[in-house]
Design a protein around this motif. Structure first.
Motif, short mmCIF file in Angstrom:
data_model
loop_
_atom_site.label_atom_id
_atom_site.label_comp_id
_atom_site.label_asym_id
_atom_site.label_seq_id
_atom_site.Cartn_x
_atom_site.Cartn_y
_atom_site.Cartn_z
N MET A 1 -49.52 21.80 -6.61
CA MET A 1 -48.43 22.74 -7.19
C MET A 1 -47.11 21.93 -7.70
O MET A 1 -46.19 22.59 -8.55
N SER A 2 -47.14 20.72 -7.19
CA SER A 2 -45.56 19.96 -7.46
C SER A 2 -46.10 18.56 -7.02
O SER A 2 -47.07 18.34 -6.75
N SER A 3 -44.89 17.77 -7.06
CA SER A 3 -45.13 16.31 -6.93
C SER A 3 -45.69 15.93 -5.55
O SER A 3 -45.32 16.65 -4.52
N THR A 4 -46.66 14.98 -5.46
CA THR A 4 -47.16 14.64 -4.15
C THR A 4 -46.46 13.34 -3.51
O THR A 4 -47.02 12.46 -2.98
N ASP A 5 -45.26 12.75 -4.18
CA ASP A 5 -44.67 11.73 -3.85
C ASP A 5 -44.27 11.78 -2.42
O ASP A 5 -43.66 12.67 -1.95
N GLY A 6 -44.78 10.61 -1.53
CA GLY A 6 -44.33 10.61 -0.21
C GLY A 6 -45.42 11.36 0.60
O GLY A 6 -45.42 10.99 1.72
N LEU A 7 -46.51 11.85 -0.12
CA LEU A 7 -47.78 12.28 0.67
C LEU A 7 -48.52 11.21 1.17
O LEU A 7 -48.64 10.44 0.28
N MET A 8 -48.88 11.29 2.63
CA MET A 8 -49.53 10.23 3.18
C MET A 8 -50.92 10.84 3.69
O MET A 8 -50.82 12.02 4.32
N ARG A 9 -51.93 9.98 4.04
CA ARG A 9 -53.10 10.13 4.82
C ARG A 9 -52.74 10.70 6.04
O ARG A 9 -51.63 10.20 6.56
N GLY A 10 -53.51 11.49 6.87
CA GLY A 10 -53.23 12.07 8.23
C GLY A 10 -51.96 12.91 8.43
O GLY A 10 -51.86 13.58 9.58
N MET A 11 -51.39 13.48 7.18
CA MET A 11 -50.52 14.84 7.32
C MET A 11 -51.06 15.97 7.67
O MET A 11 -52.37 16.04 7.13
N GLU A 12 -50.55 16.89 8.42
CA GLU A 12 -51.29 18.08 8.75
C GLU A 12 -50.90 19.13 7.59
O GLU A 12 -49.93 19.20 7.14
#
Length: 73
Positions: A60-71
């Motif tokens: 619903m907003s930017s995925t900048d900084g999102l990484m695999r493995g995040m909870e």
């Protein structure tokens, strides 16, 4: 509330794996919080069940900084 892990990020599309039998229903919101180089507080909406306990979600907003493995919850 089931906890899952981000397995793939492609632009606004986020795939999240949950424990077997604990998939959120389609159109439910899932939150992803964490800290990488930026503070992440993201809401995604479940759009599809892919199988193998993986959901395909739209951010619903930017995925900048999102990484695999995040909870995700």
């Amino acid at each position: 509330m089931a906890k899952g892990k981000v397995v793939q990020v492609i632009g606004p599309v986020v795939d999240i794996e949950f424990p077997a039998g604990e998939l959120p229903e389609i159109l439910n919101a899932v939150t992803i919080k964490g800290k990488t180089s930026v503070e992440i507080d993201l809401v995604v909406e479940v759009m599809q069940h892919l199988g193998d306990s993986v959901t395909r979600c739209i951010a619903m907003s930017s995925t900048d900084g999102l990484m695999r493995g995040m909870e995700a919850e």
